[in-house]
Structure formats: structure tokens, C-alpha cells
Design a protein around this motif. Structure first.
Motif, PDB file in Angstrom:
ATOM      1  N   LEU A 176      47.017  52.190  83.692  1.00  0.00           N
ATOM      2  CA  LEU A 176      46.685  52.440  85.104  1.00  0.00           C
ATOM      3  C   LEU A 176      47.730  51.843  86.128  1.00  0.00           C
ATOM      4  CD1 LEU A 176      42.660  51.892  85.121  1.00  0.00           C
ATOM      5  CD2 LEU A 176      43.967  54.041  85.125  1.00  0.00           C
ATOM      6  N   ALA A 177      48.388  51.173  85.543  1.00  0.00           N
ATOM      7  CA  ALA A 177      49.594  50.369  86.353  1.00  0.00           C
ATOM      8  C   ALA A 177      50.933  50.848  86.106  1.00  0.00           C
ATOM      9  CB  ALA A 177      49.461  48.705  85.881  1.00  0.00           C
ATOM     10  N   SER A 178      51.962  50.586  87.213  1.00  0.00           N
ATOM     11  CA  SER A 178      53.230  50.990  87.003  1.00  0.00           C
ATOM     12  C   SER A 178      53.955  49.795  85.969  1.00  0.00           C
ATOM     13  CB  SER A 178      53.868  50.789  88.287  1.00  0.00           C
ATOM     14  OG  SER A 178      53.934  49.590  89.011  1.00  0.00           O
ATOM     15  N   ARG A 179      55.048  50.375  85.607  1.00  0.00           N
ATOM     16  CA  ARG A 179      55.926  49.716  84.556  1.00  0.00           C
ATOM     17  C   ARG A 179      56.109  48.168  85.339  1.00  0.00           C
ATOM     18  NH1 ARG A 179      56.469  48.400  79.396  1.00  0.00           N
ATOM     19  NH2 ARG A 179      58.400  47.388  79.115  1.00  0.00           N
ATOM     20  N   GLU A 180      56.481  48.166  86.358  1.00  0.00           N
ATOM     21  CA  GLU A 180      56.754  46.694  86.950  1.00  0.00           C
ATOM     22  C   GLU A 180      55.691  45.830  87.307  1.00  0.00           C
ATOM     23  OE1 GLU A 180      59.531  45.253  87.914  1.00  0.00           O
ATOM     24  OE2 GLU A 180      60.480  46.852  86.881  1.00  0.00           O
ATOM     25  N   THR A 181      54.561  46.505  87.493  1.00  0.00           N
ATOM     26  CA  THR A 181      53.151  45.788  87.805  1.00  0.00           C
ATOM     27  C   THR A 181      52.858  45.353  86.496  1.00  0.00           C
ATOM     28  OG1 THR A 181      52.672  47.068  89.811  1.00  0.00           O
ATOM     29  CG2 THR A 181      50.772  45.975  88.479  1.00  0.00           C
ATOM     30  N   TYR A 182      52.858  46.120  85.543  1.00  0.00           N
ATOM     31  CA  TYR A 182      52.365  45.614  84.132  1.00  0.00           C
ATOM     32  C   TYR A 182      53.173  44.516  83.516  1.00  0.00           C
ATOM     33  CZ  TYR A 182      52.242  45.719  79.089  1.00  0.00           C
ATOM     34  OH  TYR A 182      52.099  45.473  77.632  1.00  0.00           O
ATOM     35  N   LYS A 183      54.672  44.554  83.882  1.00  0.00           N
ATOM     36  CA  LYS A 183      55.258  43.367  83.450  1.00  0.00           C
ATOM     37  C   LYS A 183      54.877  42.229  83.939  1.00  0.00           C
ATOM     38  CE  LYS A 183      59.699  44.608  83.061  1.00  0.00           C
ATOM     39  NZ  LYS A 183      61.190  45.056  83.240  1.00  0.00           N
ATOM     40  N   GLN A 184      54.743  42.133  85.548  1.00  0.00           N
ATOM     41  CA  GLN A 184      54.424  41.169  85.989  1.00  0.00           C
ATOM     42  C   GLN A 184      53.014  40.312  85.471  1.00  0.00           C
ATOM     43  OE1 GLN A 184      54.078  42.183  90.092  1.00  0.00           O
ATOM     44  NE2 GLN A 184      56.222  42.492  90.301  1.00  0.00           N
ATOM     45  N   ARG A 185      51.893  41.471  85.390  1.00  0.00           N
ATOM     46  CA  ARG A 185      50.733  40.680  84.714  1.00  0.00           C
ATOM     47  C   ARG A 185      50.856  40.374  83.272  1.00  0.00           C
ATOM     48  NH1 ARG A 185      46.873  46.170  86.270  1.00  0.00           N
ATOM     49  NH2 ARG A 185      46.717  45.839  88.537  1.00  0.00           N
ATOM     50  N   ARG A 186      51.668  40.990  82.523  1.00  0.00           N
ATOM     51  CA  ARG A 186      52.061  40.481  81.293  1.00  0.00           C
ATOM     52  C   ARG A 186      52.580  39.037  81.157  1.00  0.00           C
ATOM     53  NH1 ARG A 186      55.746  44.007  77.533  1.00  0.00           N
ATOM     54  NH2 ARG A 186      57.219  43.333  79.026  1.00  0.00           N
ATOM     55  N   SER A 187      53.531  38.819  82.323  1.00  0.00           N
ATOM     56  CA  SER A 187      54.352  37.582  82.308  1.00  0.00           C
ATOM     57  C   SER A 187      53.307  36.321  82.882  1.00  0.00           C
ATOM     58  CB  SER A 187      55.314  37.743  83.349  1.00  0.00           C
ATOM     59  OG  SER A 187      56.398  38.408  82.947  1.00  0.00           O
ATOM     60  N   ALA A 188      52.380  36.810  83.790  1.00  0.00           N
ATOM     61  CA  ALA A 188      51.503  35.786  84.152  1.00  0.00           C
ATOM     62  C   ALA A 188      50.466  35.649  82.899  1.00  0.00           C
ATOM     63  CB  ALA A 188      50.607  36.351  85.342  1.00  0.00           C
ATOM     64  N   ALA A 189      50.016  36.410  82.214  1.00  0.00           N
ATOM     65  CA  ALA A 189      49.244  36.387  81.260  1.00  0.00           C
ATOM     66  C   ALA A 189      49.813  35.447  80.048  1.00  0.00           C
ATOM     67  CB  ALA A 189      48.539  37.542  80.356  1.00  0.00           C
TER      68      ALA A 189
END
Length: 209
Positions: free
Chosen positions: A187-200
Motif C-alpha cells: 500500500l506504500a510507495s518504495r520510499e515510504t516503505y524504506k523509511q518505515r523499514r528503517s524505523a522498525a
């Protein structure tokens, strides 16, 4: 805890990296640290208010424990986050009521509860005065159905379960860690996903430090 690997898979992966241990050591680590990590994740999510009471999806799945059939009840929110779980030998009104009370005591009453056509759900919700918030539909509960897939993959790697207590403990740990790394990739763009993954990952390192 995060990937569908058996204990012997982890043993082999560590051996490749020069760490020689027995798979029973991995089991000990899992039992020792898994609940601690899961508890820390749950506390952070409760503290930060990352749990939703807008819409719940409730479903139960068959699980064999030492060859005997059990039922794993699960409540997930509209984003697929696992809120509550419960293991029982039956799926009658008594167990449905016990599960609903357990979930609502922790998270409050949701605005809508989506279930399948199981009559136990309706009977339990009628008793607690929540029946008007129930929704039933052929495809409406796909969110709960899909949430079982990571558990099924991990269950296969575990070669089933031998005790109810082990199943309850496993689900408690697995659901919280799955929630932590659930970034809604589709449901998220690649950039948003990468930000969420890094935060997690950053939070995970802080928890596991």
C-alpha cells in the motif's frame, strides 16, 4: 522469530558464520528472549497509541496440538495488526465470549466487528450488548483470513506444536514481532516503505540491545 525458519535452519546459518551451537540452544534463546522482546514491543505500541479500535476482524483457525484439534482465535484491526489471540479446544459461545471480553478489556469496544457466519460470535456479542456493531459478509473478513498466512508459514517450520502452552506463547511472540515489521508494503510507495523499514529496524535494535 521473524522469518519462517526451523531451529535447525538457524543452527546451519550460524555455523556458516563460524558459530557452532546446537538447535536446542536456539530454542532456549527463543524461549528466553522472545517473550521479552514481544512484551517490549507491545508496551511501546500501547504507549504510542498505535492500536486501533475503529474496525476489528475476528476469525478462528484450526491448529493441531499434539495431534488434537484446537482453535486459535484472532482479532486484527483494519490494517492487519494482530490485537488479541486466544487458544481453545472448542469454538462455542463460552469461548467466543471469553475471547471478546479479553480483547475489549485491553483495547475497549470497537466501532465495528467483522466476523464470519459462526453463530458463536453472534451469541457472544448479543450477551455483551454489542450485536448491532457486527458485520458479516463473504469477502469482508479477508483481512483476518490473510493475517493467518504468516502464522501458517511459521507453523510449518515449527513442525506443529506439542503443548497448548507452547502454542499460546509462540503466538504471543510471533504476532507482536509480525506487527512490528508490518509496513503495508503493498500500500506504500518504495520510499515510504524504506523509511518505515528503517524505523522498525532501529526500534528493534534498541529493544534487542
Amino acid at each position: 522469530m521473524r522469518y519462517p525458519l526451523s531451529l535447525r535452519n538457524v543452527e546451519d546459518l550460524l555455523c556458516e558464520r563460524g558459530i557452532d551451537i546446537c538447535h536446542e540452544t536456539v530454542r532456549f534463546w527463543w524461549n528466553r528472549f522472545g517473550p521479552l522482546f514481544a512484551g517490549a514491543i507491545r508496551k511501546r505500541r500501547m504507549r504510542d497509541g498505535n492500536l486501533s479500535c475503529e474496525r476489528w476482524h475476528i476469525d478462528e483457525v484450526f491448529v493441531k496440538v499434539n495431534g488434537e484439534l484446537h482453535y486459535l482465535w484472532r482479532a486484527v484491526d483494519h490494517e492487519g495488526e494482530v490485537l488479541e489471540f486466544f487458544v481453545s479446544k472448542t469454538r462455542d459461545k463460552t469461548q467466543a465470549l471469553k475471547f471478546l471480553k479479553k480483547a475489549m478489556k485491553r483495547y475497549g469496544r470497537p466501532e465495528v466487528i467483522v466476523t464470519d457466519g459462526l453463530r458463536s460470535h453472534g451469541a457472544a456479542m448479543r450477551e455483551i450488548g454489542n450485536l448491532e456493531r457486527r458485520e458479516i459478509g463473504r469477502w469482508k473478513n479477508n483481512r483476518a483470513e490473510n493475517s493467518h498466512q504468516p502464522f501458517r508459514r511459521r507453523e510449518a517450520a515449527m513442525l506443529l506444536f506439542r503443548k497448548t502452552k507452547s502454542l499460546q506463547k509462540f503466538v504471543a511472540v510471533h504476532s507482536q514481532i509480525h506487527n512490528h515489521f508490518n509496513s503495508e508494503h503493498h500500500l506504500a510507495s518504495r520510499e515510504t516503505y524504506k523509511q518505515r523499514r528503517s524505523a522498525a529496524l532501529a526500534e528493534w535494535r534498541a529493544i534487542a540491545a
